[in-house]
Write a protein that holds these residues in place. Structure first.
Motif, mmCIF file in Angstrom:
data_model
loop_
_atom_site.group_PDB
_atom_site.id
_atom_site.type_symbol
_atom_site.label_atom_id
_atom_site.label_comp_id
_atom_site.label_asym_id
_atom_site.label_seq_id
_atom_site.Cartn_x
_atom_site.Cartn_y
_atom_site.Cartn_z
ATOM 1 N N ARG A 57 -34.541 50.968 85.320
ATOM 2 C CA ARG A 57 -34.405 49.628 84.950
ATOM 3 C C ARG A 57 -35.689 49.022 84.012
ATOM 4 N NH1 ARG A 57 -31.689 45.584 89.032
ATOM 5 N NH2 ARG A 57 -30.252 47.136 88.845
ATOM 6 N N LYS A 58 -35.344 48.375 82.999
ATOM 7 C CA LYS A 58 -36.650 48.050 82.508
ATOM 8 C C LYS A 58 -37.060 46.811 82.951
ATOM 9 C CE LYS A 58 -35.395 49.751 77.850
ATOM 10 N NZ LYS A 58 -34.858 49.347 76.261
ATOM 11 N N ALA A 59 -38.355 46.614 83.117
ATOM 12 C CA ALA A 59 -38.779 45.457 83.739
ATOM 13 C C ALA A 59 -38.635 44.057 82.871
ATOM 14 C CB ALA A 59 -40.437 45.464 84.179
ATOM 15 N N ALA A 60 -38.485 43.063 83.487
ATOM 16 C CA ALA A 60 -38.351 41.802 82.467
ATOM 17 C C ALA A 60 -39.747 41.632 81.949
ATOM 18 C CB ALA A 60 -38.109 40.653 83.707
ATOM 19 N N PRO A 61 -39.493 40.998 80.525
ATOM 20 C CA PRO A 61 -40.884 40.933 79.829
ATOM 21 C C PRO A 61 -41.654 39.772 80.448
ATOM 22 C CG PRO A 61 -38.858 39.802 78.707
ATOM 23 C CD PRO A 61 -38.380 40.939 79.897
ATOM 24 N N ALA A 62 -43.050 39.829 80.598
ATOM 25 C CA ALA A 62 -43.766 38.878 80.946
ATOM 26 C C ALA A 62 -43.731 37.482 80.238
ATOM 27 C CB ALA A 62 -45.232 39.434 81.067
ATOM 28 N N ARG A 63 -43.957 36.505 81.129
ATOM 29 C CA ARG A 63 -43.636 35.118 80.259
ATOM 30 C C ARG A 63 -45.093 34.815 79.715
ATOM 31 N NH1 ARG A 63 -42.525 31.100 84.737
ATOM 32 N NH2 ARG A 63 -42.222 29.690 82.700
ATOM 33 N N PRO A 64 -45.133 34.265 78.625
ATOM 34 C CA PRO A 64 -46.398 33.825 78.007
ATOM 35 C C PRO A 64 -47.009 32.999 79.263
ATOM 36 C CG PRO A 64 -44.456 33.392 76.562
ATOM 37 C CD PRO A 64 -44.009 33.565 77.594
ATOM 38 N N ALA A 65 -48.526 33.230 79.009
ATOM 39 C CA ALA A 65 -49.496 32.365 79.863
ATOM 40 C C ALA A 65 -49.449 30.840 79.726
ATOM 41 C CB ALA A 65 -50.695 32.868 79.636
ATOM 42 N N ALA A 66 -49.233 30.406 78.298
ATOM 43 C CA ALA A 66 -49.139 29.095 78.312
ATOM 44 C C ALA A 66 -47.729 28.444 78.866
ATOM 45 C CB ALA A 66 -48.866 28.598 76.778
ATOM 46 N N GLU A 67 -46.630 29.303 78.701
ATOM 47 C CA GLU A 67 -45.408 28.614 79.350
ATOM 48 C C GLU A 67 -45.585 28.605 81.001
ATOM 49 O OE1 GLU A 67 -40.901 30.448 79.861
ATOM 50 O OE2 GLU A 67 -41.635 30.468 78.062
ATOM 51 N N VAL A 68 -46.208 29.450 81.762
ATOM 52 C CA VAL A 68 -46.359 29.651 83.148
ATOM 53 C C VAL A 68 -47.351 28.371 83.474
ATOM 54 C CG1 VAL A 68 -47.476 30.753 85.036
ATOM 55 C CG2 VAL A 68 -46.091 32.213 83.226
ATOM 56 N N GLN A 69 -48.623 28.186 82.660
ATOM 57 C CA GLN A 69 -49.119 27.096 83.004
ATOM 58 C C GLN A 69 -48.499 25.706 82.724
ATOM 59 O OE1 GLN A 69 -52.373 27.461 84.191
ATOM 60 N NE2 GLN A 69 -52.217 25.110 84.631
ATOM 61 N N ALA A 70 -47.814 25.590 81.763
ATOM 62 C CA ALA A 70 -46.940 24.261 81.458
ATOM 63 C C ALA A 70 -46.214 24.007 82.912
ATOM 64 C CB ALA A 70 -46.098 24.362 80.297
ATOM 65 N N ASP A 71 -45.303 24.973 83.277
ATOM 66 C CA ASP A 71 -44.510 24.571 84.558
ATOM 67 C C ASP A 71 -45.472 24.658 85.915
ATOM 68 O OD1 ASP A 71 -42.197 25.098 83.313
ATOM 69 O OD2 ASP A 71 -42.125 27.406 83.502
ATOM 70 N N LYS A 72 -46.494 25.073 85.809
ATOM 71 C CA LYS A 72 -47.675 24.774 87.148
ATOM 72 C C LYS A 72 -48.082 23.512 86.780
ATOM 73 C CE LYS A 72 -49.639 29.429 88.003
ATOM 74 N NZ LYS A 72 -50.944 30.138 87.969
ATOM 75 N N ASP A 73 -48.271 22.836 85.733
ATOM 76 C CA ASP A 73 -48.493 21.381 85.466
ATOM 77 C C ASP A 73 -47.476 20.337 85.923
ATOM 78 O OD1 ASP A 73 -51.042 22.536 84.589
ATOM 79 O OD2 ASP A 73 -50.707 22.202 82.435
ATOM 80 N N MET A 74 -46.250 21.018 85.354
ATOM 81 C CA MET A 74 -45.220 20.233 85.751
ATOM 82 C C MET A 74 -44.974 19.987 87.324
ATOM 83 S SD MET A 74 -41.177 21.016 85.125
ATOM 84 C CE MET A 74 -41.242 22.571 85.991
ATOM 85 N N GLN A 75 -44.961 21.160 87.872
ATOM 86 C CA GLN A 75 -44.755 21.322 89.377
ATOM 87 C C GLN A 75 -45.786 20.270 90.119
ATOM 88 O OE1 GLN A 75 -45.059 25.669 89.692
ATOM 89 N NE2 GLN A 75 -42.753 25.576 90.160
ATOM 90 N N GLN A 76 -47.123 20.437 89.532
ATOM 91 C CA GLN A 76 -48.353 19.961 90.145
ATOM 92 C C GLN A 76 -48.022 18.174 90.284
ATOM 93 O OE1 GLN A 76 -52.242 20.331 88.438
ATOM 94 N NE2 GLN A 76 -53.010 19.170 90.049
ATOM 95 N N ALA A 77 -47.544 17.866 88.878
ATOM 96 C CA ALA A 77 -47.213 16.537 88.605
ATOM 97 C C ALA A 77 -45.848 15.923 89.492
ATOM 98 C CB ALA A 77 -47.149 16.154 87.113
ATOM 99 N N LEU A 78 -45.305 16.698 89.631
ATOM 100 C CA LEU A 78 -43.853 16.448 90.501
ATOM 101 C C LEU A 78 -44.498 15.956 91.637
ATOM 102 C CD1 LEU A 78 -41.434 18.937 89.034
ATOM 103 C CD2 LEU A 78 -41.250 15.958 88.868
ATOM 104 N N ASN A 79 -45.315 17.097 92.479
ATOM 105 C CA ASN A 79 -45.676 16.882 93.646
ATOM 106 C C ASN A 79 -46.602 15.685 94.010
ATOM 107 O OD1 ASN A 79 -44.235 19.275 94.810
ATOM 108 N ND2 ASN A 79 -45.968 20.504 94.098
ATOM 109 N N ASN A 80 -47.177 15.250 92.794
ATOM 110 C CA ASN A 80 -48.464 14.108 92.779
ATOM 111 C C ASN A 80 -47.462 12.888 93.167
ATOM 112 O OD1 ASN A 80 -50.838 13.012 92.407
ATOM 113 N ND2 ASN A 80 -49.604 11.993 90.700
ATOM 114 N N PHE A 81 -46.167 12.875 92.439
ATOM 115 C CA PHE A 81 -45.648 11.554 92.629
ATOM 116 C C PHE A 81 -44.417 11.536 93.832
ATOM 117 C CE2 PHE A 81 -46.980 11.301 88.013
ATOM 118 C CZ PHE A 81 -47.869 9.846 88.303
ATOM 119 N N GLY A 82 -44.634 12.481 94.539
ATOM 120 C CA GLY A 82 -43.647 12.620 95.866
ATOM 121 C C GLY A 82 -42.451 13.311 95.825
ATOM 122 N N PHE A 83 -42.280 13.971 94.314
ATOM 123 C CA PHE A 83 -41.084 14.840 94.056
ATOM 124 C C PHE A 83 -41.434 16.207 94.794
ATOM 125 C CE2 PHE A 83 -41.055 11.592 90.897
ATOM 126 C CZ PHE A 83 -40.044 10.836 91.281
#
Length: 424
Positions: A57-83
Motif C-alpha cells: 500500500r502506498k503511503a499517504a503523501p506528506a502534508r506541506p509543512a506550512a499546512e501542518v503549522q497552520a493547524d498547530k497555530d489554530m489548535q494553540q489559539a483554540l486552547n488559549n481561549f478555552g476551546f
C-alpha cells in the motif's frame, strides 16, 4: 521412479479400457495420450504455480509543512481561549473539530466544525491582541457571558484602536559653516534677564457655609436602565457561581433569566452584524435607517404591558404591510437594527426591532422583549407582562417556529426559561 510408476499405471488403465477389436490402432493413441499426461503431471509437480504477491500500500503523501503549522497555530489559539482542541500536533481530529464548532457557536455561525480562513485569522488576531493588552482583554471578558471564550467575537465587533504615531523628531540644529582662518571674536555681553512680574495675591477662598457642607443628590433623576451594565454584572455573578444555571440546578431564577437574556443579546448582536455585512450596509446607513424605524414605530410600542402580545404585534404588522416591504426585507432590517440597538445600548431601538421581527413571522424574538419588560429597558418594569411575552415566544417555538437565537440550545433554553418564569 515416481514418473515410471505413473506411466505403468496409465498404460494398464489404457489397455483395460481399449476395445479388443481395434487393440493395435488404439494402443498407439493410448500410449501417446498417456505420455503427454505424464509430462503435464510431472511439470505441474516439479513447477508449482508462483505465489501471488500483494502490492504494498502506498503511503499517504506528506502534508506541506506550512499546512501542518497552520493547524498547530489554530489548535494553540483554540486552547488559549478555552476551546479544548487537544494536543497541538497539527493533525486535527474529532476533538479539534468539536472545539471549532464551539468556537463557531460564540460567533453565531453554523457549528459544522470546519473552520474558514476568516475564522482562522480571527483566532490568531484575537490571541495577539489579548497578549498586547491583557487589561482590555480582562475587561471585555467580564462583559461577555462566554467569558474568555467570547473574546474573539468581542474583538471582531470592537476593532483595535490605531496606534499613536511616533512623535516627529526635531530637526537638527543648523550649524554655521566653518569659516576658514576665522579671526577669534570676543563673546558678546549677555543681555540682563527680564525680571518676572510680581504675582497678584490669590483671592481668598469662599467660606463654606453649614448649608453647603452636606451635598444633596436628591434632585437628580436615576439613569435609564442599561442592558450593557446588566450583562456586565450578570457575567461577574455567573463566574462567581462557577457557571450558568441549568434547569436542574437553578438556585436563583432571576439570575437564570438574566443569563439567558445576555446570551441571546450576544448572539443577536453577532447575527445582525453579519447580516449587515452580507447586504453591504455601511455604519452611516445603519444609523440613519434604524433611527428612522425607531422614530416611526416607538409610538406603536409605547406600553406593551397594557395589551396581550398578539394585539401589540398586530398593530406593528399593519405598519409593515402598509410599507410595501416584503417580510424577508423586514426581517433583515429588524436583525440589523436589533444588533445596532444592542451595540449602542439603545433600548428603544432594540425594542422596535424586536417587535418588528416578532410581527414579521419571527415570533420567538418576543422572548427578548419579555426580558426588556422585566428589567425596564425602554419600558416601566413589569414582571407579569414580562412572563406573558416570554410564554408567547416559548409557545411559538413549541408550535414549530424557528428559534430566534442559539438554535443548538433550543431544548435546554426552553426548559430553563419555562422553569425560571414559573419560579420568578
Amino acid at each position: 521412479m515416481k514418473r515410471q510408476s505413473f506411466l505403468n499405471v496409465g498404460l494398464a488403465v489404457s489397455l483395460a479400457l481399449a476395445p479388443q477389436a481395434s487393440a493395435a490402432d488404439d494402443l498407439g493413441a493410448g500410449l501417446a495420450g498417456l505420455v503427454i499426461g505424464a509430462m503435464i503431471a510431472g511439470a505441474a509437480q516439479n513447477n508449482p504455480p508462483p505465489r501471488q504477491h500483494r502490492t504494498p500500500r502506498k503511503a499517504a503523501p506528506a502534508r506541506p509543512a506550512a499546512e501542518v503549522q497552520a493547524d498547530k497555530d489554530m489548535q494553540q489559539a483554540l486552547n488559549n481561549f478555552g476551546f479544548d482542541a487537544g494536543p497541538v500536533d497539527g493533525s486535527p481530529g474529532k476533538r479539534t473539530r468539536a472545539a471549532i464548532a464551539a468556537f463557531q457557536g460564540t460567533l453565531g455561525r453554523m457549528q459544522d466544525g470546519v473552520i474558514t480562513a476568516d475564522q482562522r485569522a480571527l483566532l490568531q488576531d484575537a490571541m495577539a491582541r489579548e497578549r498586547l493588552n491583557p487589561a482590555e482583554a480582562a475587561q471585555l471578558a467580564a462583559a461577555n457571558p462566554y467569558g474568555r471564550r467570547g473574546l474573539p467575537a468581542m474583538y471582531q465587533r470592537t476593532p483595535m484602536a490605531p496606534a499613536a504615531p511616533y512623535p516627529t523628531p526635531m530637526p537638527p540644529y543648523p550649524q554655521a559653516p566653518a569659516t576658514p582662518y576665522a579671526q577669534p571674536q570676543l563673546p558678546a555681553t549677555p543681555a540682563p534677564a527680564p525680571v518676572p512680574p510680581v504675582a497678584a495675591p490669590a483671592a481668598a477662598a469662599a467660606a463654606i457655609t453649614a448649608q453647603d457642607s452636606i451635598p444633596d443628590f436628591g434632585d437628580l433623576s436615576p439613569p435609564a436602565a442599561s442592558m450593557n451594565n446588566l450583562c456586565n454584572q450578570t457575567n461577574v455573578l455567573t463566574t462567581s457561581n462557577g457557571g450558568m444555571a441549568t434547569a436542574e440546578q437553578m438556585p436563583n431564577p432571576g439570575l437564570a433569566l438574566d443569563e439567558q437574556f445576555c446570551l441571546a443579546r450576544t448572539f443577536a448582536t453577532a447575527d445582525g452584524e453579519k447580516v449587515a455585512k452580507d447586504v453591504g450596509a455601511t455604519q452611516a446607513l445603519i444609523t440613519s435607517l434604524c433611527g428612522q424605524m425607531k422614530t416611526a414605530l416607538s409610538a406603536k410600542l409605547a406600553d406593551p404591558a397594557a395589551r396581550p402580545p398578539e394585539a401589540t404585534l398586530a398593530d406593528i404588522r399593519k405598519v409593515i404591510d402598509a410599507s410595501g416591504k416584503t417580510l424577508s426585507a423586514t426581517q433583515v432590517s429588524g436583525r440589523v437594527c436589533l444588533a445596532e440597538g444592542y451595540r449602542t445600548d439603545d433600548a428603544a431601538m432594540a425594542n422596535v426591532a424586536l417587535a418588528t421581527l416578532a410581527a414579521a413571522e419571527m415570533k420567538p424574538y418576543a422572548e427578548l422583549l419579555g426580558h426588556h419588560l422585566r428589567e425596564g429597558f425602554g419600558f416601566t418594569a413589569n414582571p407579569e407582562a414580562s412572563r406573558a411575552w416570554i410564554r408567547f415566544a416559548l409557545d411559538a417555538v413549541t408550535s414549530g417556529a424557528a428559534p430566534a437565537v442559539l438554535p443548538n440550545q433550543t431544548a435546554e433554553r426552553t426548559a430553563i426559561l419555562s422553569k425560571a418564569i414559573t419560579a420568578n
